[in-house]
Write an enzyme that holds these catalytic residues in place. Structure first.
Site, short mmCIF file in Angstrom:
data_model
loop_
_atom_site.label_atom_id
_atom_site.label_comp_id
_atom_site.label_asym_id
_atom_site.label_seq_id
_atom_site.Cartn_x
_atom_site.Cartn_y
_atom_site.Cartn_z
N LYS A 22 0.85 -1.21 0.00
CA LYS A 22 0.00 0.00 0.00
C LYS A 22 0.87 1.24 0.00
O LYS A 22 0.66 2.17 -0.79
CB LYS A 22 -0.88 -0.01 1.25
CG LYS A 22 -1.55 1.33 1.56
CD LYS A 22 -2.47 1.25 2.76
CE LYS A 22 -1.78 1.48 4.05
NZ LYS A 22 -1.46 2.86 4.40
N ASN A 23 1.90 1.26 0.85
CA ASN A 23 2.68 2.49 1.04
C ASN A 23 3.73 2.73 -0.03
O ASN A 23 4.43 3.74 0.01
CB ASN A 23 3.30 2.52 2.45
CG ASN A 23 2.22 2.70 3.51
OD1 ASN A 23 1.05 2.97 3.20
ND2 ASN A 23 2.58 2.50 4.77
N CYS A 116 -5.20 12.62 12.90
CA CYS A 116 -5.77 11.28 12.74
C CYS A 116 -5.58 10.57 14.08
O CYS A 116 -4.99 11.09 15.00
CB CYS A 116 -5.08 10.53 11.62
SG CYS A 116 -3.44 10.06 12.09
N ARG A 121 0.33 14.54 13.18
CA ARG A 121 0.91 14.29 11.86
C ARG A 121 0.85 15.52 10.94
O ARG A 121 0.14 15.57 9.93
CB ARG A 121 0.22 13.09 11.22
CG ARG A 121 0.46 11.84 12.06
CD ARG A 121 -0.27 10.65 11.54
NE ARG A 121 0.40 10.13 10.35
CZ ARG A 121 -0.12 9.15 9.64
NH1 ARG A 121 -1.27 8.62 9.95
NH2 ARG A 121 0.52 8.70 8.57
N ASP A 310 4.79 0.49 12.13
CA ASP A 310 3.57 -0.15 11.61
C ASP A 310 3.45 -1.61 12.05
O ASP A 310 2.46 -2.26 11.74
CB ASP A 310 3.52 -0.07 10.08
CG ASP A 310 3.31 1.35 9.62
OD1 ASP A 310 3.48 1.62 8.42
OD2 ASP A 310 3.00 2.20 10.47
N ARG A 402 -8.67 -0.49 4.82
CA ARG A 402 -7.83 0.52 4.17
C ARG A 402 -6.50 -0.07 3.74
O ARG A 402 -5.89 0.37 2.78
CB ARG A 402 -7.55 1.68 5.14
CG ARG A 402 -8.76 2.47 5.53
CD ARG A 402 -8.37 3.67 6.33
NE ARG A 402 -7.31 4.42 5.67
CZ ARG A 402 -6.79 5.54 6.18
NH1 ARG A 402 -7.22 6.01 7.32
NH2 ARG A 402 -5.85 6.18 5.54
C1 EPZ Z 1 4.14 6.95 6.53
O1 EPZ Z 1 3.31 7.96 7.07
C2 EPZ Z 1 3.26 5.73 6.38
N1 EPZ Z 1 2.15 6.04 5.46
C3 EPZ Z 1 2.72 5.32 7.75
O2 EPZ Z 1 1.99 4.12 7.56
C4 EPZ Z 1 3.91 5.03 8.66
O3 EPZ Z 1 3.42 4.71 9.95
C5 EPZ Z 1 4.80 6.27 8.74
O4 EPZ Z 1 5.23 6.64 7.40
C6 EPZ Z 1 6.06 6.03 9.57
O5 EPZ Z 1 6.78 4.96 9.03
C7 EPZ Z 1 2.39 6.05 4.13
O6 EPZ Z 1 3.50 5.81 3.66
C8 EPZ Z 1 1.22 6.36 3.24
P1 EPZ Z 1 6.00 10.40 8.59
P2 EPZ Z 1 3.81 9.49 7.09
O7 EPZ Z 1 5.88 11.63 7.79
O8 EPZ Z 1 4.72 9.74 5.95
C9 EPZ Z 1 6.11 13.72 11.95
C10 EPZ Z 1 0.16 2.72 7.75
O9 EPZ Z 1 -0.20 2.10 8.74
N2 EPZ Z 1 6.05 14.67 10.83
O10 EPZ Z 1 7.16 9.47 8.35
O11 EPZ Z 1 2.62 10.33 7.25
C11 EPZ Z 1 4.85 12.88 12.09
O12 EPZ Z 1 3.91 13.58 12.89
C12 EPZ Z 1 0.58 4.16 7.86
O13 EPZ Z 1 0.25 2.23 6.58
C13 EPZ Z 1 6.15 16.03 11.11
O14 EPZ Z 1 6.26 16.44 12.27
O15 EPZ Z 1 4.67 9.53 8.42
C14 EPZ Z 1 5.34 11.63 12.76
O16 EPZ Z 1 5.41 11.84 14.15
C15 EPZ Z 1 0.27 4.70 9.24
N3 EPZ Z 1 6.09 16.92 10.08
C16 EPZ Z 1 6.76 11.46 12.19
O17 EPZ Z 1 7.12 12.75 11.67
C17 EPZ Z 1 5.97 16.52 8.77
O18 EPZ Z 1 5.94 17.38 7.86
C18 EPZ Z 1 6.87 10.44 11.07
O19 EPZ Z 1 5.88 10.79 10.12
C19 EPZ Z 1 5.88 15.14 8.51
C20 EPZ Z 1 5.93 14.24 9.56
#
Ligand code: EPZ
Length: 422
Positions: A22-23, A116, A121, A310, A402
């Protein structure tokens, strides 16, 4: 509202095919916006998030043909550069159209993702990176309005050096896509190393992008004037793979995953062996055998290649019935313990202090009615239901749909007593 009814106690035996990731599929679908040529994708999983992303691209004017797990996109006539709130609020990954739209069309209007279940996030790193590339960004009425800089009448982002304050998977993906068409070289430092980032990079390179270092923490992109079509097969889903392996480690039995990859699951496989499972890898199959009650294993989530966030909830479910106590530390998201309350309803003994949970393994959980709160938490509750005595009803399984393709069919194939009820 659909639910899953699970009668616990069955061991899991047999073979199951792993679907496309998915990702990886979500950012790669957005990469289709970067060219007017056809992008042909294979091994695309049949998931609600994928359907949402297709709907989002269709309303922009992208032509999409679906034939089983094959999808062909053509963004030759995109006439709407917008991702509306009603779509973004259900799927945060919609933010991934931002980079491609600004890069190819010079502007975009993308709704800010709501918070969420697992945390606030924000997308500040996505925005900061585009600003570093010269984009003008206004945030008003809950929307991000982004415009590429104009030089001699051409709207085009400029290459830049971008340092991520923290590792962001979709942040890295958004800016890597934006950089492919920018004027000059972009260097992403402290970039995410997740395999899904690498899969996106491979697809972009097949489309003519010039990218080096994907999979490391420094990615260098040399902008080109245009990208062309390509045909690309999505990588297997490592989290779906890990979820089935943990389910078998918790329930006992002997399963084989096909069409998967072990080289991107090292940390998870090591933890499963530590729990007492026998793991065998052969080509694109992974086999797991568990003939004893699992031993409790400590996990601490961290960006790839460390233990994936995850997979945290799934291991917590296994720890609930493991021998001994274990500590689970969640360092990525500030609120990714929503499954704890539900596990306690099954009799699990879990104490939470900040981002640390201590689980004291019990020989038995008792079935009960429980509720899914987010995607991976729902997988955790299904695993708990498989090992709990009696019937467990998992509600709000739209979260599960999802990210898991036909999960109850795949689990039934392995011998689980599980059915979908309305
Ligand atoms: C990706 O989400 C994945 N989703 C998530 O999988 C996964 O849990 C996550 O990466 C971490 O590995 C997809 O790839 C579609 P991040 P993402 O940006 O990119 C903070 C699932 O179950 N952050 O790596 O949204 C954020 O709040 C989903 O399939 C900022 O502060 O996660 C978090 O604490 C759930 N500012 C951390 O960084 C930003 O601009 C990591 O978030 C971006 C992120």
């Amino acid at each position: 509202m659909q639910k899953l009814a699970i009668q616990g106690g069955n061991r899991l035996n047999g073979e199951v095919r792993i679907s496309g990731a998915k990702n990886a599929a979500l950012p790669i679908l957005c990469a289709g916006l970067l060219t007017g040529d056809q992008l042909q994708l294979g091994n695309v999983p049949d998931l609600n998030d994928i359907a949402t992303m297709r709907k989002l691209l269709l309303q922009m004017g992208v032509k999409i043909e679906v034939d089983g797990d094959q999808i062909v996109l053509s963004a030759a006539h995109v006439d709407k550069l917008e991702a509306p709130y009603d779509m973004v609020k259900t799927m945060r990954a919609a933010i991934l159209v931002l980079g491609p739209l600004v890069a190819r069309f010079g502007e975009a209007r993308v709704s800010l993702p709501g918070g969420c279940a697992i945390g606030s996030r924000p997308v500040d790193l996505h925005i900061k990176g585009l600003q570093a590339m010269g984009a003008e960004i206004h945030i008003e009425h809950g929307y991000i309005h982004a415009y590429a800089p104009q030089n001699n009448g051409v709207k085009r982002l400029k290459g830049a050096r971008i340092f991520f304050d923290l590792v962001s998977v979709t942040g890295t993906e958004n800016l890597m896509m934006a950089a492919t068409l920018a004027d000059g070289v972009t260097v992403l430092e402290n970039a995410a190393r997740e395999p899904e980032v690498v899969d996106l990079a491979h697809c972009l390179i097949a489309m003519g992008a010039r990218i080096e270092g994907a999979g490391s923490d420094t990615i260098t992109v040399t902008g080109v004037d245009r990208l062309h079509g390509a045909s690309y097969r999505i990588m297997p889903d490592r989290i779906e793979s890990g979820t089935f392996l943990v389910a078998a480690a918790a329930a006992g039995g002997s399963i084989t995953l096909t069409d998967t990859r072990a080289d991107i699951l090292d940390n998870v496989l090591e933890k499963l062996q530590e729990a007492g499972a026998i793991v065998r890898v052969a080509g694109n199959t992974i086999s797991l055998q568990m003939n004893q009650r699992p031993k409790a294993v400590n996990v601490r989530t961290s960006p790839y290649p460390a233990f994936p966030t995850d997979m945290q909830a799934q291991f917590m479910a296994m720890n609930c019935i493991a021998e001994g106590s274990a500590m689970v530390v969640e360092t990525i998201f500030e609120n990714r313990f929503m499954h704890v309350q539900e596990l306690r309803r099954l009799g699990a003994q879990i104490d939470v202090e900040g981002n640390t949970a201590v689980i004291r393994g019990r020989a038995q959980l008792e079935g009960a009615a429980i509720m899914a709160t987010d995607l991976r938490a729902s997988a955790c509750l299904v695993i708990a239901g498989l090992v709990a005595q009696g019937e467990t009803i998992v509600d709000r399984i739209y979260h599960l749909d999802r990210g898991y393709e036909h999960i109850e069919a795949k689990l039934s194939q392995l011998g689980a007593n599980i059915r979908r009820v309305t």
